[in-house]
Enzyme design. Structure first.
Site, PDB file in Angstrom:
ATOM      1  N   ASP A  31      -1.356  -1.993  -3.954  1.00  0.00           N
ATOM      2  CA  ASP A  31      -2.690  -2.007  -3.368  1.00  0.00           C
ATOM      3  C   ASP A  31      -3.237  -0.571  -3.279  1.00  0.00           C
ATOM      4  O   ASP A  31      -2.493   0.356  -2.926  1.00  0.00           O
ATOM      5  CB  ASP A  31      -2.565  -2.622  -1.963  1.00  0.00           C
ATOM      6  CG  ASP A  31      -3.896  -3.037  -1.366  1.00  0.00           C
ATOM      7  OD1 ASP A  31      -4.848  -3.247  -2.124  1.00  0.00           O
ATOM      8  OD2 ASP A  31      -3.957  -3.176  -0.122  1.00  0.00           O
ATOM      9  N   HIS A  80     -11.898  -7.374  -0.871  1.00  0.00           N
ATOM     10  CA  HIS A  80     -11.051  -6.610   0.060  1.00  0.00           C
ATOM     11  C   HIS A  80     -11.580  -6.818   1.475  1.00  0.00           C
ATOM     12  O   HIS A  80     -12.671  -7.379   1.664  1.00  0.00           O
ATOM     13  CB  HIS A  80     -11.072  -5.121  -0.303  1.00  0.00           C
ATOM     14  CG  HIS A  80     -10.131  -4.791  -1.424  1.00  0.00           C
ATOM     15  ND1 HIS A  80      -8.981  -4.062  -1.244  1.00  0.00           N
ATOM     16  CD2 HIS A  80     -10.155  -5.143  -2.725  1.00  0.00           C
ATOM     17  CE1 HIS A  80      -8.361  -3.962  -2.399  1.00  0.00           C
ATOM     18  NE2 HIS A  80      -9.044  -4.603  -3.320  1.00  0.00           N
ATOM     19  N   GLY A  81     -10.800  -6.344   2.444  1.00  0.00           N
ATOM     20  CA  GLY A  81     -11.249  -6.437   3.832  1.00  0.00           C
ATOM     21  C   GLY A  81     -11.585  -7.861   4.225  1.00  0.00           C
ATOM     22  O   GLY A  81     -12.565  -8.099   4.917  1.00  0.00           O
ATOM     23  N   SER A  82     -10.765  -8.810   3.792  1.00  0.00           N
ATOM     24  CA  SER A  82     -11.128 -10.214   3.957  1.00  0.00           C
ATOM     25  C   SER A  82     -10.327 -10.969   5.001  1.00  0.00           C
ATOM     26  O   SER A  82     -10.201 -12.197   4.936  1.00  0.00           O
ATOM     27  CB  SER A  82     -11.068 -10.918   2.609  1.00  0.00           C
ATOM     28  OG  SER A  82     -12.122 -10.416   1.808  1.00  0.00           O
ATOM     29  N   SER A 122       0.846  -1.194   0.000  1.00  0.00           N
ATOM     30  CA  SER A 122       0.000   0.000   0.000  1.00  0.00           C
ATOM     31  C   SER A 122       0.882   1.245   0.000  1.00  0.00           C
ATOM     32  O   SER A 122       2.109   1.156   0.137  1.00  0.00           O
ATOM     33  CB  SER A 122      -0.856   0.002   1.258  1.00  0.00           C
ATOM     34  OG  SER A 122      -0.010   0.134   2.388  1.00  0.00           O
ATOM     35  N   ASN A 176      -7.932 -10.176  -0.324  1.00  0.00           N
ATOM     36  CA  ASN A 176      -6.954  -9.307   0.339  1.00  0.00           C
ATOM     37  C   ASN A 176      -6.930  -9.499   1.857  1.00  0.00           C
ATOM     38  O   ASN A 176      -7.964  -9.389   2.523  1.00  0.00           O
ATOM     39  CB  ASN A 176      -7.281  -7.845   0.032  1.00  0.00           C
ATOM     40  CG  ASN A 176      -6.863  -7.442  -1.358  1.00  0.00           C
ATOM     41  OD1 ASN A 176      -6.605  -8.284  -2.211  1.00  0.00           O
ATOM     42  ND2 ASN A 176      -6.795  -6.141  -1.597  1.00  0.00           N
TER      43      ASN A 176
HETATM   44  P1  13P Z   1      -8.029  -6.612   5.974  1.00  0.00           P
HETATM   45  O1  13P Z   1      -7.921  -5.366   6.788  1.00  0.00           O
HETATM   46  O2  13P Z   1      -9.321  -7.338   6.216  1.00  0.00           O
HETATM   47  O3  13P Z   1      -6.878  -7.533   6.178  1.00  0.00           O
HETATM   48  O4  13P Z   1      -8.080  -6.213   4.426  1.00  0.00           O
HETATM   49  C1  13P Z   1      -6.912  -5.888   3.727  1.00  0.00           C
HETATM   50  C2  13P Z   1      -7.176  -5.266   2.397  1.00  0.00           C
HETATM   51  O5  13P Z   1      -8.270  -5.269   1.862  1.00  0.00           O
HETATM   52  C3  13P Z   1      -6.030  -4.636   1.744  1.00  0.00           C
HETATM   53  O6  13P Z   1      -6.366  -4.032   0.538  1.00  0.00           O
HETATM   54  O1  G3H Z   2      -5.735  -1.239   2.274  1.00  0.00           O
HETATM   55  C1  G3H Z   2      -5.626  -1.698   3.393  1.00  0.00           C
HETATM   56  C2  G3H Z   2      -4.399  -2.310   3.892  1.00  0.00           C
HETATM   57  O2  G3H Z   2      -4.683  -2.886   5.130  1.00  0.00           O
HETATM   58  C3  G3H Z   2      -3.250  -1.332   3.923  1.00  0.00           C
HETATM   59  O3  G3H Z   2      -3.024  -0.735   5.148  1.00  0.00           O
HETATM   60  O4  G3H Z   2      -2.210   1.549   4.458  1.00  0.00           O
HETATM   61  O5  G3H Z   2      -1.890   0.705   6.796  1.00  0.00           O
HETATM   62  O6  G3H Z   2      -0.577  -0.261   4.904  1.00  0.00           O
HETATM   63  P1  G3H Z   2      -1.855   0.393   5.323  1.00  0.00           P
HETATM   64 ZN    ZN Z   3      -8.284  -3.164   0.458  1.00  0.00          ZN
HETATM   65 NA    NA Z   4      -5.559  -4.426  -4.188  1.00  0.00          NA
END
Ligand code: 13P
Ligand code: G3H
Ligand code: ZN
Ligand code: NA
Length: 328
Positions: A82, A231-233, A49, A274
């Site tokens: 990401d 995402h958010g998985s 990210s 993700n």
């Molecule tokens: P989590 O916070 O559920 O692990 O999701 C990560 C994510 O979607 C990163 O893009």
């Molecule tokens: O997009 C969500 C990921 O959990 C990334 O988190 O920006 O703290 O690295 P971060």
């Molecule tokens: Zn995400």
């Molecule tokens: Na992604």
């Protein structure tokens, strides 16, 4: 070997499995992911990210991933960016050597304000154009992540929308998904079905009204050739919450996305899943436990090695559950 995401997701679709995409910022996460993949012979998607680049620094991050490819040459690795907030961010990642980028135009470039359909389609189409010109895959997102019951985006660490969201924004429609794929030509499509980033996704084990796996099925029926992304998985393992809280932590009751629900999604077109929070929880639990049990230790390698073991087990569990074993 470094591969494009399209190659891996096409293979996953052909062989009916899904790939966890783990976020990386540091050596221990990278090592845990690669050792796990090596053990079960799974292909790898690692993603960084903007926060990861800020933490590690772009050159360190790039070489961390290149080091993984060098040490494990037999494992296909996708180096994915990401949540790119703008086409510029995606372009810089391609220059850094990423083989895949996500243009997240569901939010404006501030990463917080929900964007219009037109804005999202326009920036994403632009990224597809310059990325495909150099063999780089593109993930787009349609719909805004958030809890369907509370309207909260779950942006506790600064990732995601700010303020209350509407039910429609947080649940991708079949029509929007179909139109977006046609307008942009993305290789993979992230959809919103009630998940959110971070540890605080659901206040109880999610039921079908707050985690809309049924919507994945509908979208997949209309777009059978589109690789879907969840995402958010993170599953937010209760065992790790218990260890964190037993050894001095304080994380309230919370639930993630059950692995069996993700597996159901994988049966219906989900190819990329993700996961960031689960590795954070496992490493925090491992460190807290080690520190509590070994108060005289001060060599970081001692406690960091525990985080690798803990994260590696989470990775192995996901690779096996998602059907990645032997697919490398
Ligand atoms: P989590 O916070 O559920 O692990 O999701 C990560 C994510 O979607 C990163 O893009
Ligand atoms: O997009 C969500 C990921 O959990 C990334 O988190 O920006 O703290 O690295 P971060
Ligand atoms: Zn995400
Ligand atoms: Na992604």
């Amino acid at each position: 070997a470094l591969v494009s995401m399209r190659q891996l997701l096409d293979h996953a679709a052909e062989h009916s499995y899904g790939l966890p995409a783990f976020n990386v910022n540091n050596l221990e996460q990278m090592r845990a992911i690669m050792e796990a993949a090596d053990q079960v012979n799974a292909p790898v998607i690692v993603q960084a990210s903007a926060g990861a680049r800020k933490y590690a620094g772009a050159p360190f991050l790039r070489h961390l991933i290149l080091a993984a490819i060098e040490e494990f040459p037999h494992i296909p690795v996708v180096m994915h960016q990401d949540h790119g907030a703008s086409p510029d961010v995606c372009q810089r990642s391609i220059q850094l050597g990423f083989s895949s980028v996500m243009m997240d135009g569901s939010l404006l470039a501030d990463g917080k304000t929900p964007a219009s359909y037109e804005y999202n389609a326009e920036v994403t189409r632009k990224v597809v154009e310059f990325s495909h010109a150099c063999g780089v895959s593109v993930e787009g997102e349609i719909g805004v992540l958030g809890n369907l019951e509370t309207g909260e985006a779950g942006e506790e660490d600064g990732v995601g929308a700010v303020g209350k969201l509407s039910h429609d924004q947080m649940l991708t429609s079949v029509e929007d998904a179909a139109r977006f794929v046609k307008d942009t030509g993305v290789d993979a499509l992230a959809i919103a079905i009630g998940t959110s980033h971070g540890a605080y996704k659901f206040t109880r084990k999610p039921t079908g009204d707050v985690l809309r796996i049924d919507r994945i099925k509908e979208i997949h029926e209309h777009l059978p050739n589109t690789h879907l992304v969840m995402h958010g998985s993170s599953s937010v393992p209760q065992e790790w919450l218990a260890i964190i809280n037993e050894f001095g932590g304080n994380i309230g009751e919370t639930y993630g996305v059950p692995v069996e629900e993700i597996v159901e999604g994988i049966k219906h077109g989900v190819r990329k899943v993700n996961i960031d929070t689960d590795l954070r929880l496992a490493s925090t639990g491992a460190i807290r436990q080690f520190m509590a049990e070994n108060p005289a230790e001060f060599d970081p390698r001692k406690y960091l090695a525990k985080t690798v073991t803990a994260m590696k087990q989470v990775c192995i569990d996901r690779y096996l559950a998602f059907g990645c074993e032997g697919q490398a």
